[in-house]
Design an enzyme around this catalytic site. Structure first.
Site, PDB file in Angstrom:
ATOM      1  N   GLY A   1      -6.579  46.184 -29.230  1.00 47.48           N
ATOM      2  CA  GLY A   1      -6.092  46.160 -30.605  1.00 47.48           C
ATOM      3  C   GLY A   1      -5.805  44.754 -31.114  1.00 47.48           C
ATOM      4  N   HIS A   2      -5.512  44.690 -32.414  1.00 42.43           N
ATOM      5  CA  HIS A   2      -5.332  43.414 -33.114  1.00 42.43           C
ATOM      6  C   HIS A   2      -4.178  42.589 -32.549  1.00 42.43           C
ATOM      7  CE1 HIS A   2      -1.618  44.350 -35.431  1.00 42.43           C
ATOM      8  NE2 HIS A   2      -2.032  45.594 -35.316  1.00 42.43           N
ATOM      9  N   ASP A   3      -4.416  41.281 -32.487  1.00 47.17           N
ATOM     10  CA  ASP A   3      -3.399  40.290 -32.110  1.00 47.17           C
ATOM     11  C   ASP A   3      -2.909  40.420 -30.673  1.00 47.17           C
ATOM     12  OD1 ASP A   3      -2.733  38.748 -34.725  1.00 47.17           O
ATOM     13  OD2 ASP A   3      -2.691  40.841 -35.338  1.00 47.17           O
TER      14      ASP A   3
ATOM     15  N   CYS B   1      -0.821  43.790 -30.753  1.00 40.60           N
ATOM     16  CA  CYS B   1       0.336  42.915 -30.491  1.00 40.60           C
ATOM     17  C   CYS B   1       0.901  43.092 -29.091  1.00 40.60           C
ATOM     18  CB  CYS B   1       1.431  43.149 -31.529  1.00 40.60           C
ATOM     19  SG  CYS B   1       0.887  42.920 -33.227  1.00 40.60           S
TER      20      CYS B   1
END
Length: 309
Positions: free
Chosen positions: A217-219, A237
């Protein structure tokens, strides 16, 4: 996300047509999510529960939906819809640029790198030396890939973050203006998906190996020399430190940390942060030795019931 030049508070307020609190010439250097903000960044907040966290963060410009006391050394952008206006800024500073070619002329590809047929390489992508990119891989804009990287067929690097705000009319997406960064000597299996950061980088550390059908997932930041087996799903995150092993079908919640050299056994749900150097199993997650003892004791329940009878 850092801007290409410094802007003033007045400039940003004009772009999104909002009022502001602070010096009109207050410097604005970029925009970021709260977990990665630095001085000079804009952060947005639209719920009273998170006002204090945003106001006390490292960000020095807070895009907020209520006029509050401005902390010393900071500035406020007052908006009736910070989510909408944060998207407007992303759209302005990182607009989507379409492509009508398979490999963008702005991409940089290193020496001895092999690009198999039907690979898509977007704008301003950087790929290092001695890489092998198999067919039907899609590499979105601004992705950075190091040296000696192997990416197998059907993998997608740089899709949008799964990040939405519920409205009366449906779900509004938070636009993604970040990147994917793949460091040297990484191996990525077939049909993997690695989402770009909302404003920062999703990073896969040097020497890490991903099996087929892994989602990141993102970041999320994955450290060096990690092993991640098939059908693992890593939320946004997440911090995975160096030399972590995640076996098949592990799933994580967002915003947690998995410590260095931890081993997470198959089908575990990582529901919280865990220390490094230990083995874990089960949902909710526990140290594997304790969890396996519990499962062994559960098997004894019929025998105990029979004795009681």
């Amino acid at each position: 996300m850092k801007f290409h030049k410094q802007y003033s508070l007045q400039d940003i307020a004009t772009l999104i047509d909002c009022t502001f609190v602070g010096d009109p010439l207050f410097p604005v250097l970029g925009m970021n999510e709260i977990h990665v903000v630095e001085p000079g960044d804009i952060v947005f907040v639209d719920h009273p529960k998170y006002y204090d966290k945003a106001l006390q963060s490292a960000a020095t410009i807070i895009l907020i939906n209520k006029e509050v006391v401005c902390p010393e050394g900071k500035a406020l952008l007052i908006s009736d819809d910070p989510f909408r206006d944060f998207n407007a800024l992303t759209r302005h500073f990182k607009p989507f640029v379409g492509s009508n070619v398979t490999i963008s002329p702005t991409a940089k590809i290193g020496e001895n790198t092999v690009i198999q047929p039907n690979v898509f390489i977007g704008n301003e992508v950087v790929i290092g030396d001695n890489c092998l990119i198999h067919s039907n891989v899609a590499i979105y804009d601004q992705t950075v890939i190091g040296n000696n990287v192997i990416i197998h067929a059907g993998t997608v690097l740089g899709a949008d973050a799964f990040y939405y705000k519920k409205r009366m009319t449906g779900f509004d997406q938070l636009l993604s203006g970040g990147r994917v960064v793949i460091e040297d000597n990484v191996g990525i299996g077939a049909l993997c998906t690695i989402d770009k950061g909302v404003t920062g980088d999703t990073t896969i550390g040097e020497g890490t190996k991903l099996d087929n059908q892994v989602h990141v997932g993102h970041d999320t930041v994955i450290g060096k020399k990690c092993l991640i087996a098939s059908q693992t799903g890593i939320a946004g995150c997440v911090i995975i430190e160096d030399e972590v092993t995640l076996w098949g079908q592990v799933g994580t919640t967002s915003g947690i940390t998995i410590g260095s050299k931890a081993v997470v056994m198959g089908q575990t749900g990582v529901t919280k942060s865990v220390e490094g150097g230990k083995s874990y199993f089960g949902t909710p997650i526990q140290e594997s030795r304790e969890k396996l003892k519990q499962l062994a004791n559960i098997k004894k329940i019929p025998e105990i019931l029979n004795k009681l009878k």
